[in-house]
Enzyme design. Sequence first.
Site, PDB file in Angstrom:
ATOM      1  N   CYS A  60     -67.851 -62.794 -98.177  1.00  0.00           N
ATOM      2  CA  CYS A  60     -68.002 -64.023 -98.944  1.00  0.00           C
ATOM      3  C   CYS A  60     -68.018 -65.261 -98.050  1.00  0.00           C
ATOM      4  O   CYS A  60     -67.794 -65.204 -96.851  1.00  0.00           O
ATOM      5  CB  CYS A  60     -66.875 -64.142 -99.966  1.00  0.00           C
ATOM      6  N   ALA A  63     -64.975 -66.001 -95.983  1.00  0.00           N
ATOM      7  CA  ALA A  63     -64.907 -65.184 -94.761  1.00  0.00           C
ATOM      8  C   ALA A  63     -65.743 -65.825 -93.660  1.00  0.00           C
ATOM      9  O   ALA A  63     -65.353 -65.829 -92.490  1.00  0.00           O
ATOM     10  CB  ALA A  63     -65.386 -63.765 -95.043  1.00  0.00           C
ATOM     11  N   ARG A  94     -60.081 -60.247 -86.942  1.00  0.00           N
ATOM     12  CA  ARG A  94     -61.378 -60.391 -86.282  1.00  0.00           C
ATOM     13  C   ARG A  94     -61.320 -60.340 -84.753  1.00  0.00           C
ATOM     14  O   ARG A  94     -62.312 -60.506 -84.075  1.00  0.00           O
ATOM     15  CB  ARG A  94     -62.114 -61.655 -86.764  1.00  0.00           C
ATOM     16  N   HIS A 194     -70.592 -70.248 -93.185  1.00  0.00           N
ATOM     17  CA  HIS A 194     -70.908 -70.758 -91.842  1.00  0.00           C
ATOM     18  C   HIS A 194     -71.408 -72.194 -91.947  1.00  0.00           C
ATOM     19  O   HIS A 194     -70.978 -73.084 -91.206  1.00  0.00           O
ATOM     20  CB  HIS A 194     -72.016 -69.925 -91.180  1.00  0.00           C
TER      21      HIS A 194
END
Lengths: 544, 459
Positions: A60, A63, A94, A194
């Site tokens: 999503c 994230a 991550r 992003h």
Amino acid sequence: MEPMNHYPDPIKIREELVEKYPAKVAKKRTKSIIINDPETIPEVQANVRTVPGIITQRGCSYAGCKGVVLGPTRDIVNIVHGPIGCSFYAWLTRRNQTRPESPEHENFITYCFSTDMQEEHVVFGGEKKLKLAIQEAYDLFHPKAIAIFSTCPVGLIGDDVHAVSKEMREKLGDCNVFGFSCEGYRGVSQSAGHHIANNGVFKHMVGRNNDQKEGKFKLNLLGEYNIGGDAFEIERIFEKCGITLVASFSGNSTVGALENAHTADLNVIMCHRSINYMGEMMETKYGIPWMKVNFVGAESTAKSLRKIAEYFDDEGLKVRVEEVIAEEMPKVKAVIDEIRPRTEGKTAMLFVGGSRAHHYQDLFTELGMKTVAAGYEFAHRDDYEGRHVLPNIKIDADSKNIEELKVEPDPEKYNPRKSEAELEALKEKGLEINGYEGMMKQMLKKSLVVDDVSHYESEKLIEIYKPDIFCAGIKEKYVVQKMGVPLKQLHSYDYGGPYTGFVGATNFYRDIDRMVNNPVWKMIKAPWEKTGNEAELAASYVTQ
Amino acid sequence: MLLRHTTKEVKEREGLTINPAKTCQPIGAMYAALGVHGCLPHSHGSQGCCSYHRSTLTRHYKEPVMAATSSFTEGASVFGGQANLLSAIETIFSVYDPDIIAVHSTCLSETIGDDLQQITKKASDDGKIPEGKYVIYASTPSFVGSHVTGYANMVTGIAEQFAESSGEKKNQVNIIAGWMEPSDMREIKRLSAELGVKIVLFPDTSDVLDAPQTGKHEFYPKGGTTVEELKSTGDSKCSLALGCMSAEPAAIALEKKCKTPFETVDMPIGLGATDRFIMTLAKAAGVAVPDSITAERGRLVDVMTDMEQYFHGKKVALFGDPDQIIPLTEFLLDLGMKPMHIVSGTPGLRFEKRMREILERAPYANFRNGMGADMFLLHQWIKNEPVDLLIGNTYGKYIARDEDIPFVRFGFPILDRIGHSYFPSVGYTGGLRLLEKILGVFMDRQDRDALEEKFELVM
């Protein structure tokens, strides 16, 4: 390299991939499954909604924003505003490595901060709790910056994280507080996050500190998140070449570096998908050109270094870069000479990320391996076909919801580093200045390009192509391995790496050699299950 | 120092949770649904939820975790997720062909008020559920409870939506598994067989999340409680719920629907809790405890007596989930150890009450659960009163490294070791495994730190 002739007709493969879907779904998926032609580059449907019920790799917007872009910077306190899960799942998973300057310097990456929203906050609003959380974080840690991330319920109940951030920023005085509207339902994948992250970092961080770092060749490294120490290897090479890294966006980075980024003279972009917005916006506001590079692959690293030297157009730097390449390459060659006979001619599939499925093809090429099919999890058409398609990309309802910042040249800080003519000349020399040619140009004719591949399609592709290695992420790892095919994780690197630069390339060669040639894959069947053995066992008992 | 900003001074926080000792409901619902044979869990929310839950479960089990999502976008969030769920149901049955889709909600779908009962009814009315197939559901908003209550809610949903009473009682006992590992569920089945009791265990993730490597991916592995078994739970003599938080709610639902009486026992971790489990099950089924089980018990007690010097008086900090913490705390006390600091992010009055009972033997203990009970607080307590051992999930390794404390991984999630899915922690055998692990870290530490002249061969 040999073309794709000995595989079944790709058109038939595509039909087989969508055969089981309901008619509407099949029609939609067909547009995302493309038979490549590097000469003409056909259109790929990308960055569109995943059909509900399809088992997708995608995550999503949250994230993409918190997990990918903001997470790797060590001295921001990242508070997730919402129920506990979102913050919990993004806690250290991550592998963003970071190396504080000293044991006293700040590092919040090991911490997980959340407002742990409860039902009462969903009903009556969560702003009060958020303010308390910011105050408590400030009182405990006195960080330089606090970032707030909105999860799904936050947008729906109308909590204004931006107003709260502004109020707290003013109240606290010496702490930069800013918010992100990165609710999970925005956009169609991580990609929306992003973009939202780029906007926030650009608005609230870049340009706040005008200190000039020492150095003749100053650049920022965009879209490098230091997974498995990738950024450390690139930093090592830059330092050796005499290139000054002002800021990484955002691996092994700091608030100070990001705030100072506008003082660099070039932005080099690794992950085009997650950070190209930043390159564009910094060019418009500050006059810093950006250039696509790739430090995944030894040859690609050498090429990228040469491009950087070409950009700065300095003889000393060009000489130094050649010296570094000459020094590093023999070590790489020694490894490749040993390994390549064992990997030559093997095949790979890459379904991952928004840039990695492209970058890692370079490493497979260096191993003499062929990429038979590839696709991204959350990329857009320009990542497949190249940026020249940008004007033709249809803006749909999902992308319209993501804010496009209106950026103007800064009245004081705008300073074009190169003239239009100089940039044109550099492009002529093959530098991807403000440009990116995408993945498909590099892939074989008749290889398959699949966007947002589903679980069902992956299994079919493995059955049809029988690749020697499949590259994807954790959710796919053990599914594919249960099929007897090794899976290389290209988000977490299976807890190895780094894979960038010269050292990284040799790490990758060794890992792939180990995986595709591991004897364990031949031990899956028990001896008594192998054809013929059953009869043999029975027979020997009879004769006893 | 990895947690260099953690202060020794404890200050009450009202807004900020730091390093939580819990996660959200839907992941528990997903785990529970994997324990039903032929079932595909479905997350009714944004894609990220499903992706995060699958990733976390996969990292914990190193196994495929299949689940689908309603893939909400902004439109669905504004206009409701019904269309997404209906379309998902249709696509799932045609592409993945499960026997059951187990839908759980998320904070997103709950905030906008999607009614899973109404949507699944509509799917059925519209003919989207093929003959002989099922869509079940559980409400699991992330802003209520924790992963533990999410598990309980899905197990309750499974019981409510499958159990039937035919009017004829069956000579079997339901065992409702609290959140435990596939290895634990396998051990519960073994112990019941050893006792000679016919049971229906649900959910059951053995042979699902510990599947063998065969060269073929079984989308629906061989394990999991079957629909037929689940239906028969309404005819069972009684139910035994293993854990007051993660199992009891389903037992209550079953009693309500099919009048199946139930008893709740602590999850059988350690000596006392396993004794109670064995006795309760034997009594419920009307069987005597066989010598083989008495001998198993004897082996555990034997190690407890033989190695008592290494346990006695050792201070322990632990964090995790209620149904594990309760019997583990009791076991530590039985070993002569001192549980000093205990946190669990999961709220619950039943949990608090049971802990108060157990901690009467440990008036010195710091215990907190629910709001404010996070690993940051636990770490602060440890800084104020150091311990000899830390027990908890993988996230504990950061505290253990900074404070140089021997560390035993236990609970969920364990992301950096294997074993939990293969070797049980429940039963007497599970107790032995826990002791082996605790002794292992203690003795490794002694070997590491001993002066050369004090280095022991025999321990």
